[in-house]
Design an enzyme around this catalytic site. Sequence first.
Site, mmCIF file in Angstrom:
data_model
loop_
_atom_site.group_PDB
_atom_site.id
_atom_site.type_symbol
_atom_site.label_atom_id
_atom_site.label_comp_id
_atom_site.label_asym_id
_atom_site.label_seq_id
_atom_site.Cartn_x
_atom_site.Cartn_y
_atom_site.Cartn_z
ATOM 1 N N ASN C 77 0.833 -1.187 0.000
ATOM 2 C CA ASN C 77 0.000 0.000 0.000
ATOM 3 C C ASN C 77 0.867 1.237 0.000
ATOM 4 O O ASN C 77 1.992 1.235 0.492
ATOM 5 C CB ASN C 77 -0.975 0.008 1.181
ATOM 6 N N ILE C 79 -0.783 4.615 0.678
ATOM 7 C CA ILE C 79 -1.919 5.510 0.880
ATOM 8 C C ILE C 79 -1.401 6.939 1.044
ATOM 9 O O ILE C 79 -2.045 7.898 0.612
ATOM 10 C CB ILE C 79 -2.729 5.088 2.134
ATOM 11 N N ASN C 110 -2.970 7.365 16.204
ATOM 12 C CA ASN C 110 -1.723 7.116 15.489
ATOM 13 C C ASN C 110 -1.294 8.450 14.891
ATOM 14 O O ASN C 110 -2.019 9.058 14.101
ATOM 15 C CB ASN C 110 -1.991 6.064 14.399
ATOM 16 N N ASN C 138 3.824 7.166 14.882
ATOM 17 C CA ASN C 138 4.091 6.459 13.637
ATOM 18 C C ASN C 138 5.375 7.032 13.051
ATOM 19 O O ASN C 138 5.354 7.999 12.298
ATOM 20 C CB ASN C 138 2.897 6.648 12.700
ATOM 21 N N CYS C 141 6.228 5.184 8.660
ATOM 22 C CA CYS C 141 5.443 5.053 7.438
ATOM 23 C C CYS C 141 6.363 5.138 6.232
ATOM 24 O O CYS C 141 7.045 6.128 6.033
ATOM 25 C CB CYS C 141 4.393 6.147 7.343
ATOM 26 N N LYS C 176 5.834 3.084 17.419
ATOM 27 C CA LYS C 176 5.654 2.022 16.422
ATOM 28 C C LYS C 176 6.900 1.950 15.551
ATOM 29 O O LYS C 176 7.199 2.871 14.784
ATOM 30 C CB LYS C 176 4.427 2.326 15.564
HETATM 31 C C1 LIG Z 1 -3.706 0.085 3.767
HETATM 32 C C2 LIG Z 1 -2.838 0.248 4.967
HETATM 33 C C3 LIG Z 1 -2.739 1.485 5.597
HETATM 34 C C4 LIG Z 1 -1.927 1.669 6.704
HETATM 35 N N1 LIG Z 1 -1.852 2.884 7.315
HETATM 36 C C5 LIG Z 1 -1.106 3.027 8.444
HETATM 37 C C6 LIG Z 1 -1.086 4.260 9.159
HETATM 38 O O1 LIG Z 1 -1.763 5.219 8.797
HETATM 39 N N2 LIG Z 1 -0.302 4.355 10.274
HETATM 40 C C7 LIG Z 1 0.454 3.305 10.706
HETATM 41 O O2 LIG Z 1 1.168 3.420 11.702
HETATM 42 N N3 LIG Z 1 0.429 2.119 10.065
HETATM 43 C C8 LIG Z 1 -0.328 1.952 8.949
HETATM 44 N N4 LIG Z 1 -0.367 0.731 8.315
HETATM 45 C C9 LIG Z 1 0.425 -0.390 8.856
HETATM 46 C C10 LIG Z 1 -0.437 -1.305 9.745
HETATM 47 O O3 LIG Z 1 -0.935 -0.611 10.838
HETATM 48 C C11 LIG Z 1 0.393 -2.523 10.210
HETATM 49 O O4 LIG Z 1 1.484 -2.050 10.987
HETATM 50 C C12 LIG Z 1 0.945 -3.341 9.067
HETATM 51 O O5 LIG Z 1 0.027 -3.389 8.016
HETATM 52 C C13 LIG Z 1 1.321 -4.759 9.477
HETATM 53 O O6 LIG Z 1 0.214 -5.494 9.908
HETATM 54 P P1 LIG Z 1 -0.645 -6.457 8.912
HETATM 55 O O7 LIG Z 1 0.343 -7.294 8.163
HETATM 56 O O8 LIG Z 1 -1.516 -7.242 9.814
HETATM 57 O O9 LIG Z 1 -1.396 -5.561 8.001
HETATM 58 C C14 LIG Z 1 -1.177 0.567 7.191
HETATM 59 C C15 LIG Z 1 -1.292 -0.682 6.577
HETATM 60 C C16 LIG Z 1 -2.109 -0.856 5.469
HETATM 61 C C17 LIG Z 1 -2.193 -2.211 4.842
#
Ligand SMILES: Cc1cc2nc3c(=O)[nH]c(=O)nc-3n(C[C@H](O)[C@H](O)[C@H](O)COP(=O)(O)O)c2cc1C
Lengths: 279, 279, 315, 315
Positions: C77, C79, C110, C138, C141, C176
């Site tokens: 992703n 975003i 976050n 965070n 990112c 994080k």
């Molecule tokens: C579409 C998407 C958007 C995310 N946006 C954020 C975010 O805004 N802030 C953040 O700290 N992590 C963000 N993450 C990371 C997730 O919080 C998580 O740390 C990461 O996806 C690993 O977990 P998972 O494999 O279960 O998805 C995002 C992940 C995805 C897939």
Amino acid sequence: MTDRATTHAIGMEAATPPLSNRHFRGQVVEAEEIAPRIWVHGYRLPEVARRAQPGQFVHLRLNDGTAPLLRRPFSVLDVYPGDGVARILFKVVGTGTQILAGKRPGDDIDVLAPLGSAFQVPENVRRLTLAGGGIGMVPLYFLAKELTAARPGIELDYWFGARSAEEVYLLEDLRQWCKRVEAVTEDGSAGRKGRLPDYAQEWRGADMIATCGPIPMLRAIQATTADWPVPVHAALESFMGCGLGACLGCVLDTVDGFERVCTEGPVFDLRRLNLEVPA
Amino acid sequence: MTDRATTHAIGMEAATPPLSNRHFRGQVVEAEEIAPRIWVHGYRLPEVARRAQPGQFVHLRLNDGTAPLLRRPFSVLDVYPGDGVARILFKVVGTGTQILAGKRPGDDIDVLAPLGSAFQVPENVRRLTLAGGGIGMVPLYFLAKELTAARPGIELDYWFGARSAEEVYLLEDLRQWCKRVEAVTEDGSAGRKGRLPDYAQEWRGADMIATCGPIPMLRAIQATTADWPVPVHAALESFMGCGLGACLGCVLDTVDGFERVCTEGPVFDLRRLNLEVPA
Amino acid sequence: MSAPATGTNVDMQVTLGPLKLKNPVMTASGTFGYGTEYRELYDPAILGGVFLKALTMAPRPGNKPWRIYETPSGMLNSIGLQNVGIEEFFEKKEPFCRELAGKGTAMCANLAAQTVEEFQQLVERLETTDCIAAYELNVSCPNVKKGGCQFGTDPTLLRELVAAVRPGTKRPLIVKLAPQVTDVAEMARISVDAGADIISLINTFPAMAIDAEKRRPILATVTGGLSGPAIKPIALRMVYAVRQAVDVPIIGMGGIMNWKDAAEFLLAGASAVAVGTANFVHPTTPVEVLEGLQDYCRRHRYARVSDLTGALELP
Amino acid sequence: MSAPATGTNVDMQVTLGPLKLKNPVMTASGTFGYGTEYRELYDPAILGGVFLKALTMAPRPGNKPWRIYETPSGMLNSIGLQNVGIEEFFEKKEPFCRELAGKGTAMCANLAAQTVEEFQQLVERLETTDCIAAYELNVSCPNVKKGGCQFGTDPTLLRELVAAVRPGTKRPLIVKLAPQVTDVAEMARISVDAGADIISLINTFPAMAIDAEKRRPILATVTGGLSGPAIKPIALRMVYAVRQAVDVPIIGMGGIMNWKDAAEFLLAGASAVAVGTANFVHPTTPVEVLEGLQDYCRRHRYARVSDLTGALELP
Ligand SMILES: Cc1cc2nc3c(=O)[nH]c(=O)nc-3n(C[C@H](O)[C@H](O)[C@H](O)COP(=O)(O)O)c2cc1C
Ligand SMILES: Cc1cc2nc3c(=O)[nH]c(=O)nc-3n(C[C@H](O)[C@H](O)[C@H](O)COP(=O)(O)OP(=O)(O)OC[C@H]3O[C@@H](n4cnc5c(N)ncnc54)[C@H](O)[C@@H]3O)c2cc1C
Ligand SMILES: Cc1cc2nc3c(=O)[nH]c(=O)nc-3n(C[C@H](O)[C@H](O)[C@H](O)COP(=O)(O)OP(=O)(O)OC[C@H]3O[C@@H](n4cnc5c(N)ncnc54)[C@H](O)[C@@H]3O)c2cc1C
Ligand SMILES: Cc1cc2nc3c(=O)[nH]c(=O)nc-3n(C[C@H](O)[C@H](O)[C@H](O)COP(=O)(O)O)c2cc1C
Ligand code: FES
Ligand code: FES
């Protein structure tokens, strides 16, 4: 050994040309759930049917995708060289075996085979005890069938260990080949109650023991038979990568160091193995 | 609109209770390859059949494994509320659609639906041109069917764009509902030769245009119809994550900033979209 | 000790230093919106906690499409921290947060920013509402050119940031961590030394997808962040490594698809888990993780789910 | 310019600085043994090159079982550099290397050691055979307690190692980078500055699997290295990043399962690719990658496969 023209009808079509000496594309010709979650599959694989020996295994690709990723190894249950069919028996335990259980006659199957070592029964063996725990029965079934055909007069005792009656199968076949067939179940719902190694003393009279099953069972048999003056051979399992001896992923510890289950094994002299790790 | 009791016989069984207002477990009741690599599936999903509107989509889980991982979105082709069946039409283009094409009547299907926005046809529209490229025909088929039932007297023109004759299907159904049905194929093997936007000038008389298809096609239609005094609405596609508006993964650029195809869309006023990126 | 979770004799409550959760199942930031999007599927109030979508001071439009893509057992992703900005959060999203907070679900903000000052401003503004249970910085990112990632990969910047934010709040401070570092345990140590109460990890991995036929990157930003089951083995190792390095509680995430995955994270050393990508695949995953963990505890005779934390037996 | 590959008008030869390959398809170290294991399946002489299993001075028994495990779209391994040692290599394996080398396949030795001196000794010993086309320094094996991994994650040690090995040979020197670093491009730069001719990447990722029911790590070494399609998006990003940072050629690997994956690595900046885990899944993958790349070049009208390198068009 009679070939089963009816069951393996699809198998009578022209075979796919081998991809190599060890790599084949075959077709499913038989797929039957013979007990809950226990399947027997027959594959049209003429070369494998000709060459496979008891103890050897086939390494199956389950799908074209990436999960499950690795092939899965299964012992050969028996072969029908006339039909060009090799069979396996497997238990559904996870994703891979679940996918395999979904295959139907006519489906393709990608196979590396035959792989690994086979049971070697010395010529002087007159009385052989076969002790299989759970799906550990598979290579011993093949061995019983082959020896019956190849060595008339050999006396076979078959001990089938399982959790309960519903996990005991193919006894009718075994009874054709073996003088004595004993089931041992943990809950006593079929045959004797307990675990296979509990009855190991009854195997004393044999000229050789061939066994296969979970590592704790093999460890117990190893202990009981440690000083018996007869060969004790076992087919082992391990997580497998390549199946071809290249990745060194499947090793077990032996008196001579780590040896590959896919190449030096799966059949080992049980006394050579150090089964302390893993469990 | 007649319900098709025979085809959807399996659909008459009791439905699985809904998992929630948007999340259902249904059964496949129809699975037919209506053209090469083009499948129509009918699912027993009473709630979806009741609620889905033309333009909305279903978000399907393909397997229990991790590859393919994400759900796949498909427009609703039509619904049979009496049978409790909703249908989709899809083209096999990759792993996910290949797995879907392997499903058979009786198989379960896990669905988030109905999702997204629907085509809104103003009451004063008397003549509507529907222009669908390839599988872009799907939501327009539903729209034609629904409007025929709901607004007797509305005049529908249907333009079906495809690469060649074999990619043109369901014309018989469309002819029932539409005054005029034109096929346009790139190789001229059916109907007129060329691409849909080449004929856009012929849509001049319509009170509204509803379209769906690949982005280059939509871009061309956008250019041609830029100053037409009628609404031009389009159903868009995008890579989708959640389908529920949470991941912000599916956005397209609009005059008001990024908007989610799964929530604000898939149906957009075509003029609001900036289709420069992506291609 | 609080009452055990309904209908079971397993105590599902977990205490992460200053942060108490009614159960160890949370949803990961960016994968659950502001909690409202999943309301139609189940009641988010059953969750131990929710990590809200990243907030920045000003609204951010996010990156151009395409923003997501599927990879083997994972997804990319990019975003780009699209969010409504802190003021619109107060206007539109805060009420629902308050509602969930009222039901005992820990709503964790976050925070994403490009400067230490912006992080401080975010905390200052959020201190004015009592519905936020904790702050998650965070610093990791991978999807914005200048968006906090440098904090997550530079030990000095990380220490400065955490130390600067710490005095601004008495609420639990969660850092994080970024996975794309040589020594994640060291980054955890630094965070804790500078005042972090809790470590959460892992964020997504910088990664890339290419369309071979078009000879172009698939994502408009060329690279994106990899999440999902593909990274679970890496995430587990990192949780395990951080557990050896610091004493503060850990919130583990990365590819959790079911209760078994969640149990693995707890055994490796996490005190709570967050479900991310799985929310897209199977939206009721958090509910099933919660039920599965209860059942696991029952089968293995753990009276408290917190007893699972770090209970891995080494060979 | 050499003759194009048989039966096609695409020139498959690639020139990686001092290393010429008849085609860009290689097999990754540790996944192809010493080349002999796959002989029954196809003739390895069709390969552009082979990376041999890691060699150490003394034989190494390797790690205890279990050594491998499957993860979502990937696998963990912890072989522990099991190998016959350099002397038995000469006795038993060198003849087949010589045979393949004679057929124009570049046989590259993968060297693993715990000290700079041992790396130097390995090179010195291997200089005595002319069948080795290049040396790949394995500074990145995650599976031995003290086995070279520190070289791959510590910039200073890496620089010292490469500089120390460089004078010992005129043959191409390949440094295989570890992925678990904050800045892989920087590690590439250091390697090149110190004398590396070629960069290969990525090695496996430190990772872990847990048996939740047994509450134990699955691998005897607790952690292992993650390979396979799961890590492909990360590997692609790293190849792309290294390509921006250094001018020397890159050999890309990590999850290549088919020609499309291989094309992606070339487009991202690699001059050749190595097939690893796929050898276990589908042993004829390298053959199919080679054919697929030829076909791809034909369809996209590339006269030389080398024109693909870095041909990614940015948005
Ligand atoms: C579409 C998407 C958007 C995310 N946006 C954020 C975010 O805004 N802030 C953040 O700290 N992590 C963000 N993450 C990371 C997730 O919080 C998580 O740390 C990461 O996806 C690993 O977990 P998972 O494999 O279960 O998805 C995002 C992940 C995805 C897939
Ligand atoms: C030489 C050999 C012969 C075998 N013969 C048979 C046979 O005839 N019939 C049969 O049913 N099974 C046999 N097995 C075991 C069979 O390979 C595994 O049951 C199968 O790979 C499981 O795949 P899965 O994807 O369904 O399970 P997974 O989802 O991968 O795992 C399910 C469970 O099985 C265990 N497991 C997975 N793979 C293996 C493995 N390779 N070895 C040991 N445990 C494993 C896992 O730890 C887990 O507990 C044999 C294994 C070997 C090595
Ligand atoms: C709202 C919506 C409605 C749709 N309706 C239909 C429909 O009615 N019938 C139909 O056949 N298809 C429809 N699609 C497209 C359909 O979702 C994709 O074809 C499908 O997801 C491909 O899955 P796959 O695993 O087979 O392909 P993959 O292996 O994932 O990819 C194959 C090819 O399809 C492209 N692709 C994959 N997913 C998408 C996606 N979400 N959007 C655009 N391109 C994609 C890939 O880039 C690749 O080129 C719709 C998409 C959306 C967003
Ligand atoms: C079983 C196994 C053994 C490996 N052994 C070595 C090794 O000895 N030396 C080395 O440099 N890399 C080794 N690797 C790493 C591979 O060469 C390759 O870098 C990595 O697996 C990524 O490629 P892949 O995803 O295609 O497998 C090994 C990998 C596997 C799976
Ligand atoms: S499975 Fe690869 S060596 Fe045995
Ligand atoms: S698919 Fe997640 S917001 Fe649209």
